[in-house]
Structure formats: C-alpha cells, structure tokens
Design an enzyme around this catalytic site. Structure first.
Site, PDB file in Angstrom:
ATOM      1  N   CYS A   1      27.991   3.913 -15.928  1.00  0.00           N
ATOM      2  CA  CYS A   1      28.044   4.986 -16.922  1.00  0.00           C
ATOM      3  C   CYS A   1      28.079   4.471 -18.357  1.00  0.00           C
ATOM      4  O   CYS A   1      27.345   4.948 -19.226  1.00  0.00           O
ATOM      5  CB  CYS A   1      29.223   5.910 -16.646  1.00  0.00           C
ATOM      6  SG  CYS A   1      30.863   5.152 -16.782  1.00  0.00           S
TER       7      CYS A   1
ATOM      8  N   HIS B   1      35.188   7.637 -16.956  1.00  0.00           N
ATOM      9  CA  HIS B   1      33.766   8.001 -16.890  1.00  0.00           C
ATOM     10  C   HIS B   1      33.298   8.540 -18.231  1.00  0.00           C
ATOM     11  O   HIS B   1      34.056   9.184 -18.964  1.00  0.00           O
ATOM     12  CB  HIS B   1      33.550   9.050 -15.796  1.00  0.00           C
ATOM     13  CG  HIS B   1      32.108   9.293 -15.464  1.00  0.00           C
ATOM     14  ND1 HIS B   1      31.250   8.290 -15.089  1.00  0.00           N
ATOM     15  CD2 HIS B   1      31.380  10.450 -15.443  1.00  0.00           C
ATOM     16  CE1 HIS B   1      30.058   8.797 -14.848  1.00  0.00           C
ATOM     17  NE2 HIS B   1      30.098  10.103 -15.066  1.00  0.00           N
TER      18      HIS B   1
ATOM     19  N   HIS C   1      24.162  11.210 -16.955  1.00  0.00           N
ATOM     20  CA  HIS C   1      25.138  10.157 -16.665  1.00  0.00           C
ATOM     21  C   HIS C   1      24.712   9.348 -15.445  1.00  0.00           C
ATOM     22  O   HIS C   1      23.802   9.722 -14.698  1.00  0.00           O
ATOM     23  CB  HIS C   1      26.536  10.753 -16.456  1.00  0.00           C
ATOM     24  CG  HIS C   1      26.680  11.596 -15.212  1.00  0.00           C
ATOM     25  ND1 HIS C   1      27.855  11.668 -14.495  1.00  0.00           N
ATOM     26  CD2 HIS C   1      25.807  12.400 -14.548  1.00  0.00           C
ATOM     27  CE1 HIS C   1      27.713  12.484 -13.461  1.00  0.00           C
ATOM     28  NE2 HIS C   1      26.483  12.943 -13.472  1.00  0.00           N
TER      29      HIS C   1
END
Length: 226
Positions: free
Chosen positions: A100, A148, A160
């Site tokens: 990510c 994240h 993402h």
C-alpha cells in the site's frame, strides 16, 4: 479595501497604456474583470476573474513538487490507475508488485513528488483534511491505526494495494470517518498570492510579453499578502 481599490486603479491605468487593436480588446476585458473583482479585494478572485476575461489558465502549485504548477490531485489519481492489476507484494515499489505505501510512494514519485516510504511517514505529510466528505483526488487516507493507506480517486472511490493475494484496485470508499486515522493533502490548494503571481506569468505570455502587466500583478499579489 481602499488599498485594494487603489491598486486596481493603478493596474487599470497600466492596462490603458497598451496599444494595438488586439491589445485594446484584451484591455477592455481586463478592465471589466478588475471591476468585478474589486469589491472582494481578494487576489484569488482578481486572478480568476481576469483569467476568465483574457482566456488564460492559472497553473496550480504544490510545496514538494519538482515542477511547481504542473501537478494536481487529479493527476495523482490518474497516475495511480496505471498500476491497477499489479499484485500486492510486501515491500514492493514497482509494477512487478507493491504494497500500500509502495503504491503511494511510486505514484507520487512518478509526478516528481518525494514522499516517505512507510505509512508512518506518509501519514504526517501535507495538511490534514477534516473528513471523507472533504477529500479531493490525490488525498491520502490512512486506516487501521496507521497500518493501511489509500489514494482517494474522487467520486467516493479509492485506489489501493489491499493485502497479499489481491491486486491494486479501485473500489468504492468502504470506510467511514470513524475508521479513518487521518486524511492528508500532499498537494496544497492554491493560495491567493500564488494565484495572482501565476496569472501574471500566464497573461504576460498570452499578450506577447507585457512586462507592465506582470509587474502590476506582482504588486497586487504582494499587497494582498501583506
């Protein structure tokens, strides 16, 4: 307000010194724009009004961007889409695989913007956005207690690299404000003085190098900022 009106008058006087048929048309349009912006005393209103009248574009800018004025948040969202389908690879930062934060760093690097490698660093850059409803394309959304990070793509969608076994994807923003640790805007919104200064350069080019007008705008921007 009186100072602003005084500056408007000075610029109008300069505009009246332009000669030639083509420049006369631009001067008339500029004077109209100056009048419409005068009541606000805002450099950004002044810039946008005159830009519309003269048919020029005011470029945007950003703090850590290699080429100021060339990158927008929409550019970030567009650049991220070329990595759709790239597999999630922990620690990866290229088209063979990325995680990510690797996606975020790579996308911004493609546009000439340096950001930290890890979410812990990325979640501190730029300025904070108050809520998901205020997010703009290119903003970074951090969730999971900093575990994240996603790129807001606009229209309630995010891009993402989710987790092992998944690919980089664009999906509906599934989180709520309660799930979000922070939203960061890396590319700042345009300031009033920047708008006026940028417009001065654009108008100068559009009118074949009118140095007087550039100087007038620089003076206006300086006065509005003070």
């Amino acid at each position: 307000m009186s100072d602003t009106l005084g500056r408007i008058g000075q610029i109008q006087s300069m505009l009246q010194q332009f000669s030639g048929t083509a420049r006369a048309a631009s001067t008339t349009a500029a004077s109209t724009a100056l009048s419409s912006a005068a009541t606000s005393g805002s450099a950004s209103d002044f810039a946008s009004s005159l830009a519309s009248a003269l048919g020029v574009t005011v470029p945007t800018t950003g703090g850590t961007i290699a080429n100021p004025g060339s990158v927008t948040g929409t550019d970030v969202a567009t650049a991220a889409q070329k990595y759709l389908g790239v597999p999630y690879v922990f620690g990866g930062t290229d088209s063979t695989g990325m995680d990510c934060s690797g996606l975020v760093q790579t996308v911004y690097a493609d546009l000439g913007i340096e950001v930290p490698r890890l979410v812990s660093g990325q979640m501190t850059i730029g300025t904070e956005v108050g809520s998901l409803a205020e997010a703009q394309p290119g903003d970074l959304i951090v969730t999971g207690g900093g575990a994240h990070i996603l790129i807001y793509a606009g229209n309630n969608k995010v891009i993402h690299a989710p987790y092992p076994g998944r690919d980089v994807c664009i999906v509906e923003a599934y989180m709520t404000d309660a799930d979000i640790d922070t939203i960061r805007r890396v590319i700042p919104e345009q300031t009033a003085s920047t708008a006026a200064a940028s417009l001065a350069a654009s108008v100068s080019t559009a009118t074949n190098g009118t140095d007087m007008l550039s100087a007038a705008f620089a003076s206006f921007a300086k006065g509005s900022a003070s």
